[in-house]
Design an enzyme around this catalytic site. Sequence first.
Site, PDB file in Angstrom:
ATOM      1  N   ALA A   1     -12.259  18.384 -20.193  1.00  0.00           N
ATOM      2  CA  ALA A   1     -10.822  18.599 -20.031  1.00  0.00           C
ATOM      3  C   ALA A   1     -10.539  19.873 -19.246  1.00  0.00           C
ATOM      4  O   ALA A   1      -9.648  19.917 -18.397  1.00  0.00           O
ATOM      5  CB  ALA A   1     -10.146  18.656 -21.398  1.00  0.00           C
ATOM      6  N   LYS A  45      19.753   1.901  -4.696  1.00  0.00           N
ATOM      7  CA  LYS A  45      20.695   2.422  -3.707  1.00  0.00           C
ATOM      8  C   LYS A  45      20.232   3.785  -3.228  1.00  0.00           C
ATOM      9  O   LYS A  45      19.714   4.581  -4.007  1.00  0.00           O
ATOM     10  CB  LYS A  45      22.092   2.539  -4.322  1.00  0.00           C
ATOM     11  CG  LYS A  45      23.123   3.102  -3.352  1.00  0.00           C
ATOM     12  CD  LYS A  45      24.506   3.171  -3.982  1.00  0.00           C
ATOM     13  CE  LYS A  45      25.513   3.775  -2.996  1.00  0.00           C
ATOM     14  NZ  LYS A  45      26.871   3.859  -3.577  1.00  0.00           N
ATOM     15  N   GLY A  65     -36.655   1.898  10.514  1.00  0.00           N
ATOM     16  CA  GLY A  65     -37.503   1.930   9.326  1.00  0.00           C
ATOM     17  C   GLY A  65     -36.794   1.366   8.111  1.00  0.00           C
ATOM     18  O   GLY A  65     -37.387   0.658   7.298  1.00  0.00           O
ATOM     19  N   ILE A  73     -36.782  -2.427   8.246  1.00  0.00           N
ATOM     20  CA  ILE A  73     -38.084  -3.001   7.882  1.00  0.00           C
ATOM     21  C   ILE A  73     -38.278  -2.927   6.375  1.00  0.00           C
ATOM     22  O   ILE A  73     -38.720  -3.872   5.731  1.00  0.00           O
ATOM     23  CB  ILE A  73     -39.222  -2.257   8.621  1.00  0.00           C
ATOM     24  CG1 ILE A  73     -39.101  -2.492  10.135  1.00  0.00           C
ATOM     25  CG2 ILE A  73     -40.589  -2.698   8.098  1.00  0.00           C
ATOM     26  CD1 ILE A  73     -40.063  -1.665  10.957  1.00  0.00           C
ATOM     27  N   LEU A 105     -16.938  24.729 -29.053  1.00  0.00           N
ATOM     28  CA  LEU A 105     -15.869  25.502 -28.437  1.00  0.00           C
ATOM     29  C   LEU A 105     -14.872  25.914 -29.502  1.00  0.00           C
ATOM     30  O   LEU A 105     -14.401  25.090 -30.285  1.00  0.00           O
ATOM     31  CB  LEU A 105     -15.164  24.673 -27.359  1.00  0.00           C
ATOM     32  CG  LEU A 105     -16.020  24.204 -26.180  1.00  0.00           C
ATOM     33  CD1 LEU A 105     -15.145  23.495 -25.164  1.00  0.00           C
ATOM     34  CD2 LEU A 105     -16.747  25.362 -25.525  1.00  0.00           C
ATOM     35  N   ASP A 118      -9.510  21.612 -26.534  1.00  0.00           N
ATOM     36  CA  ASP A 118     -10.193  21.708 -25.243  1.00  0.00           C
ATOM     37  C   ASP A 118     -11.627  21.198 -25.347  1.00  0.00           C
ATOM     38  O   ASP A 118     -12.308  21.405 -26.360  1.00  0.00           O
ATOM     39  CB  ASP A 118     -10.227  23.159 -24.752  1.00  0.00           C
ATOM     40  CG  ASP A 118      -9.083  23.488 -23.807  1.00  0.00           C
ATOM     41  OD1 ASP A 118      -8.468  22.536 -23.284  1.00  0.00           O
ATOM     42  OD2 ASP A 118      -8.786  24.676 -23.594  1.00  0.00           O
ATOM     43  N   LEU A 133     -36.199  -5.569   4.596  1.00  0.00           N
ATOM     44  CA  LEU A 133     -36.713  -6.923   4.776  1.00  0.00           C
ATOM     45  C   LEU A 133     -37.941  -7.154   3.912  1.00  0.00           C
ATOM     46  O   LEU A 133     -38.129  -8.239   3.350  1.00  0.00           O
ATOM     47  CB  LEU A 133     -37.052  -7.159   6.255  1.00  0.00           C
ATOM     48  CG  LEU A 133     -35.853  -7.266   7.210  1.00  0.00           C
ATOM     49  CD1 LEU A 133     -36.341  -7.348   8.659  1.00  0.00           C
ATOM     50  CD2 LEU A 133     -34.999  -8.487   6.870  1.00  0.00           C
ATOM     51  N   ASP A 165       1.838   8.399 -20.964  1.00  0.00           N
ATOM     52  CA  ASP A 165       2.549   9.548 -21.530  1.00  0.00           C
ATOM     53  C   ASP A 165       3.606   9.095 -22.545  1.00  0.00           C
ATOM     54  O   ASP A 165       4.746   9.566 -22.528  1.00  0.00           O
ATOM     55  CB  ASP A 165       3.198  10.369 -20.418  1.00  0.00           C
ATOM     56  CG  ASP A 165       3.508  11.803 -20.858  1.00  0.00           C
ATOM     57  OD1 ASP A 165       2.915  12.255 -21.860  1.00  0.00           O
ATOM     58  OD2 ASP A 165       4.337  12.464 -20.208  1.00  0.00           O
TER      59      ASP A 165
END
Length: 632
Positions: free
Chosen positions: A130, A340, A289, A292, A157, A126, A295, A468
């Site tokens: 995770a 199918k 604002g 402006i 941990l 862990d 720019l 997996d």
Amino acid sequence: MSSLIALFSFIIIISCSCSSIFAQQPYVREDTTECNEKHNSSSSLGYFCNGVNRSCQTFITFRAVPPYTTLAAISKLLAADPSQISALNSNKTTFGTNKLVIVPVTCSCHGGYYQSNTSYIIKPQDTYLAIANNTFQGITTCQALENQKGNPNRFELETNENITVPLRCACPTKSQVDLGVKYLMSYLVDYDDDDSTISEDFGVDNELLLKANQLTDIDNTIYPFTTLLVPLQSPPTNSSTIVRPPPPPPPPPRTSTPTIFSSNTSSNRNWLYALYGAVGGGSFVLLLGALIYCLVFCRRKKKADPTLVPANSTRLDQEKTVKISLEFLESLSDIAQSIKVYSIEELQRATNDFSINSLIEGSVYRGEIDGNPKAIKKMEGDVSKEINLLQKINHSCLIRLSGVCFNEGHWYLVYEFATNGALSDWIYNEKNNGKCLSWSQRIQIALDVATGLNYLHCFTTPSHVHKDIKCSNILLDSDFRAKIANFCLVRSTNAQQENEFSLTNHIVGTIGYLAPEYLENGLVSTKLDVYAFGVLLLEMLAGTEVSFLYKENRDLSHVYSGVLNNERKESLKQFMDPSMQEKYPSELVGFVVQIIDLCIKKNPEIRPPIEEVVKLLSKALSSSLTWESSIK
């Protein structure tokens, strides 16, 4: 210039005062994977305590996934009252995979952040990332776990240690209460969600939802496995968790002002109209604002373009999963004649009404259709990803999907039948019941798996990561040729080059097979499958489950270090599957072990692409067959 800067500062003040009327919390975005960041500008540490009350009753959501699919398991994980969960979710005690479960919690202020606490016992391998993104699905974050008082340092941990998990929740602000909001539900965003569908599902005004999370109509990108606050006037109902149908045609553009929660008096309506005017005026000044400013400083922010989004911030609509419906099944039949659509009666006849005698394992049954054996897998939830991929591909090393069926909320996927079952039944010493694969059979099986992965990585558009690969997901036909199965975790990748990565917040897979960069940081690339393949090849040679090696607290490299160092006789005896009784070419074992060593390198950039592994194993197989013929 100074006047422009002053104007812009004024605009910021106005925008902050206007947004504070509605805004509850900043949306967390993708900061949930930045575990080293300790700032809280995006609420990664938790939602701020800025509500009317320091404690409140509210709701969080959770998606049922094994082993958390029962009322008892979910209530224990989230420290919630099982009777209240049952009452909110149609009195159910079990939930289908990926079913959204509404969970009532008490939300309280701790250290400046709202949270609802539960506890969790650390398991082997862990990490905080995770735990937050896999076990708790994003209803907490790695930053919040590390910041929780009493929790250990993230690098220390220890298995079986009990830690406190702060679940993300919040209480309404005064302005939200004035608008009738009684609850702020912490909703877990899914792949097919956007702000409008979430608003529709829970009957919430979209503007109010956006502003509750400091989002706008332009800046409204949300990501899977993050939380979005949903402002509610009343408790949510189970009807909100039903899978939504395919979307209708888009409506005409709205010409009226969006409706916020209506008031019962005309004076309140007048107040709302005044508020609309103030907000509208403020928004206009803000936009002026900003224009402006852009720019002047030439830093116009480009509108998000899916082709410009970095791999680690893919927009939701790029990853949307097609919701399965009968119409979708019909489209599959049109697209691929090999798919199918079966009736449930046909499958009942094939399996003797799904009798215990037809059960292979789990929810997979053996059946016979038109005289041909089939494997029929009963599933719940959204299976569109697996069907979408399997109906497009055609390769001898990938299990073939021959049909589908839907009945009473369950999906049934009909596959070709692999006579000799799973690879795990043949190589694990404690499970093989005297079965034994020869050296050449093992190398052929490994080559088949690598070839199948090469097809997924290099010959599908876009390329796909299986995610997996393990012995139980490799099936063997009557000739002991391998077929990769179980595509429920498969993910497409938009990487243009082999060493490119994308990010995920949801760590899934089997411990022992997960690559370090994925387990620790959520990095996704085709190199995940290369690492898992290396582990699988190691198990095939050693005849031992990788989980056993982890129980012994041994690094994988210790298993074959002797072989790499040419300590031939004794090291081979310790390394190789004892069921082979030394019937293997000693000179080739070291070569195959070197392939394993390359595949499970910690640095993913050093691992070879799977096409290189195919070339190496082809040489190994050719030499193995020559050796085998020489000893007969």
